[in-house]
Design a protein around this motif. Structure first.
Motif, PDB file in Angstrom:
ATOM      1  N   ALA A  72      -4.595  -5.868   2.674  1.00  0.00           N
ATOM      2  CA  ALA A  72      -3.161  -5.586   2.844  1.00  0.00           C
ATOM      3  C   ALA A  72      -2.943  -4.564   3.957  1.00  0.00           C
ATOM      4  CB  ALA A  72      -2.567  -5.097   1.532  1.00  0.00           C
ATOM      5  N   ILE A  73      -3.803  -3.569   4.039  1.00  0.00           N
ATOM      6  CA  ILE A  73      -3.686  -2.590   5.133  1.00  0.00           C
ATOM      7  C   ILE A  73      -3.863  -3.301   6.469  1.00  0.00           C
ATOM      8  CG2 ILE A  73      -4.964  -0.689   6.281  1.00  0.00           C
ATOM      9  CD1 ILE A  73      -3.229   0.477   4.215  1.00  0.00           C
ATOM     10  N   GLN A  74      -4.810  -4.238   6.500  1.00  0.00           N
ATOM     11  CA  GLN A  74      -5.052  -5.005   7.721  1.00  0.00           C
ATOM     12  C   GLN A  74      -3.796  -5.824   8.088  1.00  0.00           C
ATOM     13  OE1 GLN A  74      -7.276  -4.631   9.847  1.00  0.00           O
ATOM     14  NE2 GLN A  74      -6.631  -6.347  11.138  1.00  0.00           N
ATOM     15  N   ALA A  75      -3.187  -6.440   7.077  1.00  0.00           N
ATOM     16  CA  ALA A  75      -1.973  -7.240   7.313  1.00  0.00           C
ATOM     17  C   ALA A  75      -0.863  -6.353   7.873  1.00  0.00           C
ATOM     18  CB  ALA A  75      -1.517  -7.884   6.008  1.00  0.00           C
ATOM     19  N   LEU A  76      -0.772  -5.141   7.344  1.00  0.00           N
ATOM     20  CA  LEU A  76       0.240  -4.197   7.804  1.00  0.00           C
ATOM     21  C   LEU A  76       0.020  -3.861   9.285  1.00  0.00           C
ATOM     22  CD1 LEU A  76       1.312  -1.713   5.182  1.00  0.00           C
ATOM     23  CD2 LEU A  76       1.567  -1.018   7.495  1.00  0.00           C
ATOM     24  N   ARG A  77      -1.252  -3.606   9.619  1.00  0.00           N
ATOM     25  CA  ARG A  77      -1.582  -3.295  11.028  1.00  0.00           C
ATOM     26  C   ARG A  77      -1.221  -4.454  11.942  1.00  0.00           C
ATOM     27  NH1 ARG A  77      -6.487  -0.742   9.480  1.00  0.00           N
ATOM     28  NH2 ARG A  77      -6.080   1.498   9.424  1.00  0.00           N
ATOM     29  N   GLU A  78      -1.531  -5.665  11.491  1.00  0.00           N
ATOM     30  CA  GLU A  78      -1.244  -6.845  12.327  1.00  0.00           C
ATOM     31  C   GLU A  78       0.259  -6.960  12.585  1.00  0.00           C
ATOM     32  OE1 GLU A  78      -2.972 -10.244  10.421  1.00  0.00           O
ATOM     33  OE2 GLU A  78      -5.000  -9.434  10.692  1.00  0.00           O
ATOM     34  N   GLN A  79       1.050  -6.665  11.558  1.00  0.00           N
ATOM     35  CA  GLN A  79       2.500  -6.773  11.716  1.00  0.00           C
ATOM     36  C   GLN A  79       3.041  -5.735  12.690  1.00  0.00           C
ATOM     37  OE1 GLN A  79       4.406  -9.195  10.575  1.00  0.00           O
ATOM     38  NE2 GLN A  79       2.565 -10.119   9.698  1.00  0.00           N
ATOM     39  N   LEU A  92       4.525   0.017  -2.095  1.00  0.00           N
ATOM     40  CA  LEU A  92       3.365   0.606  -2.762  1.00  0.00           C
ATOM     41  C   LEU A  92       3.479   0.478  -4.275  1.00  0.00           C
ATOM     42  CD1 LEU A  92       3.150   3.903  -0.643  1.00  0.00           C
ATOM     43  CD2 LEU A  92       2.402   1.606  -0.051  1.00  0.00           C
ATOM     44  N   ASP A  93       2.329   0.249  -4.896  1.00  0.00           N
ATOM     45  CA  ASP A  93       2.388   0.110  -6.352  1.00  0.00           C
ATOM     46  C   ASP A  93       2.123   1.428  -7.071  1.00  0.00           C
ATOM     47  OD1 ASP A  93      -0.302   0.436  -6.037  1.00  0.00           O
ATOM     48  OD2 ASP A  93      -0.876  -1.278  -7.296  1.00  0.00           O
ATOM     49  N   SER A  94       1.912   2.483  -6.294  1.00  0.00           N
ATOM     50  CA  SER A  94       1.788   3.802  -6.928  1.00  0.00           C
ATOM     51  C   SER A  94       2.261   4.867  -5.948  1.00  0.00           C
ATOM     52  CB  SER A  94       0.338   4.070  -7.319  1.00  0.00           C
ATOM     53  OG  SER A  94      -0.367   4.536  -6.185  1.00  0.00           O
ATOM     54  N   ARG A  95       2.533   6.060  -6.469  1.00  0.00           N
ATOM     55  CA  ARG A  95       3.003   7.140  -5.592  1.00  0.00           C
ATOM     56  C   ARG A  95       1.853   8.012  -5.140  1.00  0.00           C
ATOM     57  NH1 ARG A  95       8.822   7.809  -5.677  1.00  0.00           N
ATOM     58  NH2 ARG A  95       9.590   6.079  -6.896  1.00  0.00           N
ATOM     59  N   SER A  96       0.681   7.414  -5.008  1.00  0.00           N
ATOM     60  CA  SER A  96      -0.484   8.211  -4.613  1.00  0.00           C
ATOM     61  C   SER A  96      -0.351   8.654  -3.157  1.00  0.00           C
ATOM     62  CB  SER A  96      -1.753   7.368  -4.829  1.00  0.00           C
ATOM     63  OG  SER A  96      -2.484   7.290  -3.645  1.00  0.00           O
ATOM     64  N   PRO A  97      -0.469   9.971  -2.904  1.00  0.00           N
ATOM     65  CA  PRO A  97      -0.354  10.459  -1.523  1.00  0.00           C
ATOM     66  C   PRO A  97      -1.378   9.797  -0.597  1.00  0.00           C
ATOM     67  CG  PRO A  97      -0.317  12.292  -3.072  1.00  0.00           C
ATOM     68  CD  PRO A  97      -0.649  11.066  -3.862  1.00  0.00           C
ATOM     69  N   ALA A  98      -2.553   9.486  -1.116  1.00  0.00           N
ATOM     70  CA  ALA A  98      -3.584   8.871  -0.271  1.00  0.00           C
ATOM     71  C   ALA A  98      -3.095   7.504   0.217  1.00  0.00           C
ATOM     72  CB  ALA A  98      -4.882   8.733  -1.058  1.00  0.00           C
ATOM     73  N   LEU A  99      -2.494   6.746  -0.705  1.00  0.00           N
ATOM     74  CA  LEU A  99      -1.996   5.412  -0.342  1.00  0.00           C
ATOM     75  C   LEU A  99      -0.837   5.520   0.654  1.00  0.00           C
ATOM     76  CD1 LEU A  99      -2.301   2.393  -0.921  1.00  0.00           C
ATOM     77  CD2 LEU A  99      -0.683   2.652  -2.810  1.00  0.00           C
ATOM     78  N   MET A 100       0.034   6.504   0.403  1.00  0.00           N
ATOM     79  CA  MET A 100       1.167   6.692   1.321  1.00  0.00           C
ATOM     80  C   MET A 100       0.664   6.990   2.728  1.00  0.00           C
ATOM     81  SD  MET A 100       3.974   8.904  -0.722  1.00  0.00           S
ATOM     82  CE  MET A 100       3.875   9.107  -2.451  1.00  0.00           C
ATOM     83  N   LYS A 101      -0.339   7.863   2.806  1.00  0.00           N
ATOM     84  CA  LYS A 101      -0.871   8.229   4.128  1.00  0.00           C
ATOM     85  C   LYS A 101      -1.467   7.012   4.830  1.00  0.00           C
ATOM     86  CE  LYS A 101      -3.100  12.107   2.923  1.00  0.00           C
ATOM     87  NZ  LYS A 101      -4.053  13.197   3.006  1.00  0.00           N
ATOM     88  N   ARG A 102      -2.197   6.187   4.057  1.00  0.00           N
ATOM     89  CA  ARG A 102      -2.826   5.006   4.666  1.00  0.00           C
ATOM     90  C   ARG A 102      -1.749   4.071   5.223  1.00  0.00           C
ATOM     91  NH1 ARG A 102      -6.441   2.113   0.603  1.00  0.00           N
ATOM     92  NH2 ARG A 102      -7.178   0.951   2.391  1.00  0.00           N
ATOM     93  N   ARG A 105      -0.242   5.643   8.340  1.00  0.00           N
ATOM     94  CA  ARG A 105      -1.155   5.594   9.487  1.00  0.00           C
ATOM     95  C   ARG A 105      -1.316   4.172  10.018  1.00  0.00           C
ATOM     96  NH1 ARG A 105      -5.422   9.965   7.058  1.00  0.00           N
ATOM     97  NH2 ARG A 105      -4.000  11.730   7.324  1.00  0.00           N
ATOM     98  N   ALA A 106      -1.102   3.184   9.153  1.00  0.00           N
ATOM     99  CA  ALA A 106      -1.181   1.787   9.630  1.00  0.00           C
ATOM    100  C   ALA A 106       0.120   1.382  10.335  1.00  0.00           C
ATOM    101  CB  ALA A 106      -1.471   0.859   8.460  1.00  0.00           C
ATOM    102  N   ASP A 109       7.061   1.548   8.781  1.00  0.00           N
ATOM    103  CA  ASP A 109       8.290   2.278   9.122  1.00  0.00           C
ATOM    104  C   ASP A 109       8.939   2.864   7.878  1.00  0.00           C
ATOM    105  OD1 ASP A 109       8.389   1.422  11.957  1.00  0.00           O
ATOM    106  OD2 ASP A 109       8.535  -0.550  11.032  1.00  0.00           O
ATOM    107  N   GLU A 110       8.732   2.193   6.746  1.00  0.00           N
ATOM    108  CA  GLU A 110       9.343   2.648   5.489  1.00  0.00           C
ATOM    109  C   GLU A 110       8.314   2.527   4.379  1.00  0.00           C
ATOM    110  OE1 GLU A 110      12.280   3.790   4.524  1.00  0.00           O
ATOM    111  OE2 GLU A 110      13.490   3.476   6.332  1.00  0.00           O
ATOM    112  N   LEU A 111       8.352   3.443   3.450  1.00  0.00           N
ATOM    113  CA  LEU A 111       7.550   3.323   2.239  1.00  0.00           C
ATOM    114  C   LEU A 111       8.504   3.120   1.072  1.00  0.00           C
ATOM    115  CD1 LEU A 111       5.028   6.324   2.635  1.00  0.00           C
ATOM    116  CD2 LEU A 111       4.866   4.013   3.555  1.00  0.00           C
TER     117      LEU A 111
END
Ligand SMILES: Nc1ncnc2c1ncn2[C@@H]1O[C@H](COP(=O)(O)OP(=O)(O)O)[C@@H](O)[C@H]1O
Ligand SMILES: [Mg+2]
Length: 403
Positions: A72-79, A92-102, A105-106, A109-111
């Motif tokens: 999914a991160i790869q798909a995001l980068r491609e877009q 995002l399926d959770s409010r994890s800061p690590a996931l938000m950062k990823r 960084r990919a 525009d919106e989370l």
């Protein structure tokens, strides 16, 4: 010429593509987004992979993102690497800061978080649809509004004379008299229009170019005027919806649409500003004029129109006046866009002889200033400028070889 494909139209809703796994959450997201109503959106669902372009490029791509989901991160980068680039929302399926950062960084525009919140989703989609509207506004002719909140400063004269200046440079120009009570644009242009905006107000069908053209009056310079109604009270029948519709059709027919908004603010002038590419606020060297300009700036900001910055034109400029242009700029905390000199003699001569300023005073500083503003709002076509440069370059090198 740049083509405007169907993907650029504004009449359709937002096209949203949803990428990601999980039938249940995908169906719920589709139902929520399509049920929002505002902005209208239709959603198409893809698997995890970025699908090739099918029905034109989407405006928004939503990518469902779970923790530890590398594809999914790869798909995001491609877009985010696509051209034209859609707005990319990471869901995002959770409010994890690590996931938000990823996701950030990919290039997201919106989370947004699943399950989606109605308000948050509306806000994010509206941002995209409003940005698209701003771009579409720039399609077709350039719309310029002229306004002031003090009368007699030269709003009408500037609109009329810039219309003539633009027409002289070969542009198709329409003037729209939205100072409905005064209706002075026709007089300033030396016209006595039979046709007015009135039949357009009473239309029960969609306005088309033929109806608009039959409501306009042609000026000897070749520009067209949409005049205010003949009777003061008839102005009341013109609504902001008519104003927006008229501007929309005018910009399809003309390179420039110049609107005299008069010296009072109402729903009609606000509708005109909303559809304008440039807003020119006219002022003079007086304390009242500068103070009123401030009131206008304040109102303009409160209207939320701050994506367009008004330009300030100092009219009837006299360098020797005790209130200097610098003092006006200091009061406004803004630079003046232009200074248009006072020239009572030329203006009077034009009035008396029923000619335009270019005919009676072609070499005057007033005419130079007007031509200068016209050039700034209608810069020479870069292609023809380049061709000209090429010609000059060839000519120069030919002369150099002969020398
Ligand atoms: N640069 C100028 N020099 C001299 N007279 C001007 C100039 N600009 C406007 N005028 C005159 O000032 C008067 C008011 O102008 P007008 O355009 O009708 O103002 P507004 O539309 O703001 O009420 C008119 O008589 C006009 O001819
Ligand atoms: Mg006026």
């Amino acid at each position: 010429m740049a083509s405007t494909g169907p993907g650029n139209g504004v009449s359709r809703g937002l096209r949203v593509r949803l990428i990601g796994e999980g039938d249940e959450s995908r169906a719920a997201i589709k139902a929520l987004v399509e049920g929002l109503g505002e902005p209208a959106a239709e959603i198409e669902i893809d698997g995890a992979a970025a699908a090739p372009d099918r029905a034109g490029s989407p405006d928004v791509v939503m990518v469902l993102l779970a923790a530890n989901d590398a594809s999914a991160i790869q798909a995001l980068r491609e877009q985010t690497a696509l051209n034209p680039r859609p707005a990319v929302f990471a869901l995002l399926d959770s409010r994890s800061p690590a996931l938000m950062k990823r996701a950030m960084r990919a290039g997201a525009d919106e989370l947004l978080f699943v399950p989606l919140d109605n308000g948050e989703t509306t806000r994010a989609l509206l941002k995209v649809s409003e940005a698209r509207l701003r771009i579409s506004r720039r399609e077709g002719g350039v719309v310029c509004s002229f306004a002031s909140v003090t009368g007699g400063v030269g709003v009408t004269s500037l609109a009329a004379n810039l219309g003539i200046a633009l027409r002289r440079s070969g542009k198709r120009v329409a003037l729209f008299d939205l100072d409905l009570q005064t209706g002075a644009l026709g007089v300033t242009l030396g016209l006595e229009p039979e046709a007015t905006i009135l039949p357009l107000v009473r239309l029960d069908r969609k306005l088309d170019s033929i109806q608009l053209e039959s409501a306009m009056t042609k000026h000897p310079s070749g520009l067209y005027l949409l005049s205010a109604p003949k009777r003061i009270e008839e102005g009341e029948t013109v609504s902001d919806v008519t104003v927006a519709t008229v501007i929309g059709v005018m910009r399809q027919l003309f390179d420039f649409v110049l609107i005299d908004c008069g010296d009072h603010v109402d729903e009609n002038s606000v509708a005109a500003w909303e559809h304008s590419d440039h807003i020119f606020y006219v002022l003079q060297q007086s304390i009242t004029s500068a103070r009123c300009a401030w009131r206008f700036i304040d109102l303009f900001e409160r209207l939320g129109l701050s994506s367009i910055q008004p330009h300030f034109i100092l009219n009837r400029y006299r360098p020797a006046h005790p209130i200097t242009d610098k003092q006006i700029e200091a009061t406004l905390e803004r630079e003046l866009y232009a200074r248009v000199p006072a020239d009572d003699r030329s203006v009077e001569r034009a009035e008396v002889t029923a000619k335009n300023l270019w005919e009676v005073a072609p070499a005057s500083p007033l005419v130079h200033a007007l031509d200068d503003v016209a050039r700034r709002i209608a810069p020479a076509d870069p292609e023809s400028a380049a061709a000209e440069n090429g010609l000059f370059a060839r000519l120069k090198s030919a002369l150099a070889t002969r020398a």
